[in-house]
Design a protein around this motif. Structure first.
Motif, mmCIF file in Angstrom:
data_model
loop_
_atom_site.group_PDB
_atom_site.id
_atom_site.type_symbol
_atom_site.label_atom_id
_atom_site.label_comp_id
_atom_site.label_asym_id
_atom_site.label_seq_id
_atom_site.Cartn_x
_atom_site.Cartn_y
_atom_site.Cartn_z
ATOM 1 N N GLU A 58 68.672 139.571 -77.668
ATOM 2 C CA GLU A 58 69.364 138.708 -78.619
ATOM 3 C C GLU A 58 69.582 139.378 -79.967
ATOM 4 O O GLU A 58 70.509 139.036 -80.691
ATOM 5 C CB GLU A 58 68.610 137.391 -78.781
ATOM 6 N N ALA A 59 68.750 140.368 -80.304
ATOM 7 C CA ALA A 59 68.931 141.118 -81.546
ATOM 8 C C ALA A 59 69.972 142.225 -81.386
ATOM 9 O O ALA A 59 70.400 142.817 -82.376
ATOM 10 C CB ALA A 59 67.600 141.727 -81.987
ATOM 11 N N GLY A 60 70.371 142.518 -80.149
ATOM 12 C CA GLY A 60 71.350 143.564 -79.908
ATOM 13 C C GLY A 60 70.750 144.939 -79.731
ATOM 14 O O GLY A 60 71.464 145.937 -79.761
ATOM 15 N N VAL A 61 69.439 145.002 -79.520
ATOM 16 C CA VAL A 61 68.765 146.294 -79.366
ATOM 17 C C VAL A 61 68.903 146.816 -77.935
ATOM 18 O O VAL A 61 69.063 148.012 -77.725
ATOM 19 C CB VAL A 61 67.276 146.190 -79.767
ATOM 20 N N ILE A 62 68.852 145.919 -76.961
ATOM 21 C CA ILE A 62 68.994 146.317 -75.559
ATOM 22 C C ILE A 62 70.101 145.498 -74.909
ATOM 23 O O ILE A 62 70.497 144.438 -75.401
ATOM 24 C CB ILE A 62 67.685 146.154 -74.752
ATOM 25 N N ARG A 63 70.578 146.021 -73.780
ATOM 26 C CA ARG A 63 71.508 145.293 -72.920
ATOM 27 C C ARG A 63 70.790 145.080 -71.601
ATOM 28 O O ARG A 63 70.168 146.005 -71.067
ATOM 29 C CB ARG A 63 72.784 146.092 -72.695
ATOM 30 N N GLN A 64 70.860 143.849 -71.102
ATOM 31 C CA GLN A 64 70.239 143.522 -69.822
ATOM 32 C C GLN A 64 71.322 143.095 -68.840
ATOM 33 O O GLN A 64 72.188 142.288 -69.179
ATOM 34 C CB GLN A 64 69.236 142.377 -69.970
#
Length: 119
Positions: free
Chosen positions: A72-78
């Motif tokens: 949700e913070a945009g650090v990872i993509r799942q």
């Protein structure tokens, strides 16, 4: 339902667009030691890793929470690949928005680990 049926639309996970990623959200997400550990492992591997790859000393529900905060913070993509939820670092997005931030944070985390003997 047959084995060839497409995955339900509910399997797609929401992610912020690049322009929606906020510095304070990224810093908050990376302020937790377990989330920072996840990001460090993703950065070291350089590829997508499944949630089950990570051996975290918390319950499955807490692990899920940590991944959700990072997403949700945009650090990872799942993304789902079959039944596995795969995780990848959004390095390009973060480097475009905040040049040098991720590299500096990863370097600082490695230095801290060496200094304190953590990990």
């Amino acid at each position: 339902m047959t084995a060839t049926a497409p995955a339900p639309a509910g399997r797609a996970l929401p992610h912020p667009a690049r322009e929606q990623i906020r510095l304070e959200g990224v810093l908050h997400a990376l302020s937790d030691p377990l989330r920072l550990r996840i990001v460090r492992e993703l950065a070291a591997d350089g590829d997508e890793l499944s949630c089950s790859f990570f051996d975290l000393p918390v319950t499955k529900s807490t692990t899920t929470h940590h991944f959700r905060v990072l997403r949700e913070a945009g650090v990872i993509r799942q993304v789902y690949r079959g039944t596995a939820k795969m995780n990848g670092l959004r390095r390009d997005d973060l480097d475009e928005l905040f040049p040098g931030l991720l590299a500096s944070l990863l370097d600082a985390a490695a230095r801290q680990e060496a200094r304190l003997g953590e990990g």
